[in-house]
Motif scaffolding. Structure first.
Motif, PDB file in Angstrom:
ATOM      1  N   ALA A  20      -9.414 -24.716  43.540  1.00  0.00           N
ATOM      2  CA  ALA A  20      -8.450 -24.258  44.556  1.00  0.00           C
ATOM      3  C   ALA A  20      -7.451 -23.266  43.980  1.00  0.00           C
ATOM      4  CB  ALA A  20      -7.699 -25.456  45.141  1.00  0.00           C
ATOM      5  N   SER A  21      -6.827 -22.510  44.892  1.00  0.00           N
ATOM      6  CA  SER A  21      -5.671 -21.675  44.596  1.00  0.00           C
ATOM      7  C   SER A  21      -5.963 -20.660  43.496  1.00  0.00           C
ATOM      8  CB  SER A  21      -4.483 -22.575  44.232  1.00  0.00           C
ATOM      9  OG  SER A  21      -3.273 -21.870  44.288  1.00  0.00           O
ATOM     10  N   ALA A  22      -5.347 -20.816  42.305  1.00  0.00           N
ATOM     11  CA  ALA A  22      -5.554 -19.857  41.222  1.00  0.00           C
ATOM     12  C   ALA A  22      -7.020 -19.763  40.828  1.00  0.00           C
ATOM     13  CB  ALA A  22      -4.701 -20.245  40.011  1.00  0.00           C
ATOM     14  N   SER A  23      -7.756 -20.861  40.934  1.00  0.00           N
ATOM     15  CA  SER A  23      -9.200 -20.827  40.665  1.00  0.00           C
ATOM     16  C   SER A  23      -9.903 -19.896  41.637  1.00  0.00           C
ATOM     17  CB  SER A  23      -9.804 -22.230  40.788  1.00  0.00           C
ATOM     18  OG  SER A  23      -9.344 -23.075  39.773  1.00  0.00           O
ATOM     19  N   GLU A  24      -9.450 -19.909  42.891  1.00  0.00           N
ATOM     20  CA  GLU A  24     -10.060 -19.061  43.917  1.00  0.00           C
ATOM     21  C   GLU A  24      -9.670 -17.602  43.730  1.00  0.00           C
ATOM     22  OE1 GLU A  24     -10.507 -21.696  47.796  1.00  0.00           O
ATOM     23  OE2 GLU A  24      -8.525 -21.978  46.907  1.00  0.00           O
ATOM     24  N   ILE A  25      -8.462 -17.362  43.230  1.00  0.00           N
ATOM     25  CA  ILE A  25      -8.068 -15.988  42.911  1.00  0.00           C
ATOM     26  C   ILE A  25      -8.986 -15.434  41.834  1.00  0.00           C
ATOM     27  CG2 ILE A  25      -6.260 -14.575  41.855  1.00  0.00           C
ATOM     28  CD1 ILE A  25      -4.204 -16.364  43.230  1.00  0.00           C
TER      29      ILE A  25
ATOM     30  N   ASN B 272     -10.614 -27.609  39.304  1.00  0.00           N
ATOM     31  CA  ASN B 272      -9.402 -26.938  38.835  1.00  0.00           C
ATOM     32  C   ASN B 272      -8.571 -26.601  40.071  1.00  0.00           C
ATOM     33  OD1 ASN B 272      -7.534 -24.821  38.187  1.00  0.00           O
ATOM     34  ND2 ASN B 272      -8.695 -24.344  36.343  1.00  0.00           N
ATOM     35  N   GLY B 273      -7.474 -27.330  40.264  1.00  0.00           N
ATOM     36  CA  GLY B 273      -6.669 -27.184  41.470  1.00  0.00           C
ATOM     37  C   GLY B 273      -5.714 -26.019  41.460  1.00  0.00           C
ATOM     38  N   GLY B 274      -5.715 -25.218  40.382  1.00  0.00           N
ATOM     39  CA  GLY B 274      -4.869 -24.036  40.353  1.00  0.00           C
ATOM     40  C   GLY B 274      -3.735 -24.161  39.368  1.00  0.00           C
TER      41      GLY B 274
END
Length: 728
Positions: A474-479, A418-420
């Protein structure tokens, strides 16, 4: 059989060298000598945006130093594999190294167009040479030759003779792959001749828009890895991918040779409702309205065909179709469709349940899984305030309600690859699992830090939670994963994530001139850096899981840390937030159970073995051109697949639907049977997934351990209510 690359619906975003024009045309005839007036204006607008600290998080002066970086990135965009340009060509471009900054400021982009034109010329020459080689006696594979395919760090070829040697080995590798797949020489020659001809034709069709977009992205990429330029057409595609919707006929299209073919008819769309279109149908003509003229679209670029087919909801489009079983010279069938709004459900959140059987003292558990490919949102729909808009959070909330009704024992949020997407969705999705509080801190270019909070009281899921991630998260997934970890709300399982800790906004370049129709495009601009509630950035380092699986890809090969101009990791002060739990006292026990289980888990062992073999193969950066050696490797892979399938059957495991497919058919996407290829892609979705099942089992272990020990539960989940919900 390799999985087919993801396709956009009604739009195929191809790499720079994979678009298409008519055979025999002059390679440079579609390319003007310089930019249009609108492109010159766009270049100046983008320059103003990226050099202004009011907009860009890390503005950079457009000077000679940055010009050299742009020059390097533009060369990489044109010829990243160093298979077309020679050292002399690059030397010929040398005067441009320190003048591209001036070209961008003035809008006089002739140097970029000159480089692009030479690229097209060199591709035509190399394609002709490759086709010439097919008639030569060079296909003896008894020696010890190798094809070194990874040329990213190689020097530019000294001249044409060195490029000839490289292309000779490349063509021989293409031939050997098809030979190992069972094709005969005449068939191989025909396949490859068409492939190389189509490649040259594709690059010849690239025009001034393609050259401009590629060059401007070399500029935006020199600012940071996630700043991008979208021309009006690509901006529309990006917005469609974020909103998971478009207005059209509801069909997935693919280019094959000179014709656009229907790859899949989407459920619920006008194409399916008509009962007159099927996968494999070839589109040879398109007409607008009930009686407008029909246009012959054979030989057109796919994005141009797409532009003709899609259109406003309620309008009519006529298609001339040739069925897959008919010859291309057959009389086409006329189909009239009324366009509608299409929901792209393939990229929406999906749910399923996994039954984890009893294991010794561990009772059986039922775990719900939500697969979320992206943090999507219909921005325009949300702004309209009509309450009817597509949202990842809304979809996940609906699925969680179903899990509550089914009384599952825990939930795994699967964010692999999931890239965000939308920052708002990341905040609101986190809010489904926490009862109000800060989710992410956002630091702007001037240093001001704001906090994005979940302000909605209550939660949609109070029970056990795990988040499954990998390097592609990445990105939103990491948030989301980082916030869940900071709150101690659930376990994070898998691989260290990508490490993208920056925020981008879309800036519409048409807003300044106030154009009625799009002319200048949009810039996806880095405007801030985000930090987790605990103060740590995910930038470069990513989110480190609580329970780690073997890394499927090395951090030196993929991730934020591979970008030479990525922001460094840093941290800021934490903000007060609830700490629901602390899983540290539980992790050693979970790791021990996990290690003991995978020691006897065939599927997990096979996955680990495949990862190790893949990484070892990538590290070589070459393939052998010895037929006996390659055939032995192929036979070994085939035997391994069949042996594993037999073991699956004997052990009562789920069978692999792709076990009978060859590991390499030697073909490219457009050369395969489209209907069969689409069916394989669908079948791949139901392949055994040992990582997901193991993640669900780890979560089941956690619930059982906490339920069985009041002391451990008090350590891990000191909040009484949370401990009760995990132990139910």
């Amino acid at each position: 059989m390799k999985a087919h690359p993801a396709l956009l619906l009604l739009a195929l975003i191809a790499p720079l060298a994979l678009l298409a024009r008519a055979p025999g045309s002059d390679p440079g005839s579609a390319l003007p000598a310089g930019p249009s007036a609108d492109q010159a204006t766009t270049a100046r607008l983008v320059y103003g945006l990226l050099s202004d600290s009011r907009y860009a998080y890390r503005p950079q002066a457009l000077d000679d130093a940055l010009s050299q970086d742009i020059f390097k990135r533009y060369l990489e965009a044109l010829d990243g594999g160093k298979m077309f340009f020679t050292a002399q060509d690059v030397a010929r471009f040398a005067p441009y190294r320190t003048t591209l900054d001036d070209a961008l400021k003035s809008g006089k982009l002739d140097p970029a167009y000159a480089m692009f034109a030479l690229y097209q010329q060199r591709v035509a020459q190399r394609s002709a040479y490759a086709r010439h080689l097919l008639q030569q006696d060079i296909f003896d594979f008894s020696g010890n030759d190798r094809w070194y395919y990874d040329r990213e760090d190689a020097p530019w070829a000294a001249g044409g003779a060195e490029l000839d040697t490289l292309w000779r080995q490349s063509v021989r590798n293409d031939w050997l792959r098809l030979k190992l797949a069972g094709q005969q020489p005449a068939e191989i020659r025909k396949t490859l001749d068409k492939r190389y001809a189509n490649f040259a034709k594709a690059v010849a069709e690239l025009d001034g828009t393609d050259a401009f977009r590629s060059f401007l992205n070399a500029y935006t990429g020199s600012i940071d890895p996630h700043t991008d330029y979208f021309d009006p057409r690509s901006a529309e595609r990006f917005n469609q991918s974020m909103s998971l919707s478009l207005e059209g006929i509801g069909a997935q299209l693919q280019k094959q040779d000179d014709v656009v073919v229907i790859r899949e008819v989407l459920p619920g769309g006008p194409a399916m409702k008509s009962n007159r279109l099927q996968a494999g149908d070839r589109i040879v003509g398109v007409g607008q309205g009930a009686s407008g003229p029909m246009e012959d679209v054979v030989g057109w670029r796919i994005d141009d065909v797409v532009e003709k087919i899609k259109g406003p909801k309620g309008t009519k489009v006529r298609l001339d179709i040739i069925p897959p079983e008919a010859g291309l010279d057959s009389t086409p069938v006329r189909v009239v469709l009324v366009r509608d709004k299409i929901r792209l459900t393939e990229q929406a959140a999906k749910a399923k349940t996994l039954d984890i059987p009893a294991r010794g003292a561990m009772p059986a558990k039922r775990i719900g899984v939500i697969e979320l490919p992206g943090f999507y949102q219909d921005f325009a729909g949300r702004r309209s305030n009509n309450g009817d808009y597509v949202s990842a959070t809304r979809d996940v909330a609906r699925l969680l309600a179903q899990f509550r009704a089914a009384r599952v024992d825990g939930v795994v949020m699967d964010l692999r690859n999931n890239g965000g997407g939308s920052l708002t969705e990341a905040v609101e999705l986190t809010g489904l699992f926490i009862d109000k509080g800060p989710v992410v801190q956002v630091r702007e270019s001037g240093g001001r830090v704001s906090v994005e909070n979940d302000r909605a009281p209550g939660v949609a899921w109070e029970g056990p939670l795990a988040v499954l991630v990998n390097r592609g998260s990445a990105s939103a997934s990491e948030i989301f994963a980082g916030a869940i970890q900071d709150y101690g709300r659930g376990l994070v399982i898998g691989e260290t994530t990508f490490g993208k800790g920056t925020v981008q906004n879309l800036v519409d370049l048409d807003r300044w001139p106030a154009n009625e129709t799009p002319r200048f495009g949009q810039v996806k601009l880095t405007v801030a850096q985000f930090f987790l509630p605990g103060g740590s950035s995910t930038q470069n380092k990513g989110v480190v899981p609580d329970i780690r699986f073997p890394a499927s890809v090395d951090a030196s090969e993929f991730g934020e840390s591979t970008y030479d101009n990525a922001l460094p990791w840093t941290r800021i002060a934490a903000v007060p937030h609830t700490r629901y739990g602390n899983f540290t006292p539980l992790l050693a026990k979970l790791d021990a159970l996990h290690d003991a289980r995978i020691a006897g888990n065939k599927e997990f062992q096979w996955w680990s073995q495949d990862v190790a073999e893949f990484r070892a193969e990538r590290a070589k950066k070459y393939v052998s051109l010895n037929e006996a050696e390659r055939r032995a490797e192929r036979d070994k892979d085939e035997a391994k697949r069949q042996q594993r399938q037999a073991q699956r059957k004997a052990l009562g495991l789920q069978l692999d639907p792709l076990a009978a497919d060859a590991s390499d058919d030697g073909l490219q996407a457009g050369e395969r049977d489209i209907v069969a290829d689409a069916a394989r892609e669908k079948a791949a979705e139901s392949r055994p997934d040992p990582l997901l099942r193991e993640s669900a089992t780890i979560l089941a272990d956690a619930t059982t351990l906490l339920a069985g020990s009041k002391q451990l539960s008090a350590q891990v989940l000191p909040e009484t209510g949370m401990a009760t919900r995990w132990a139910e």
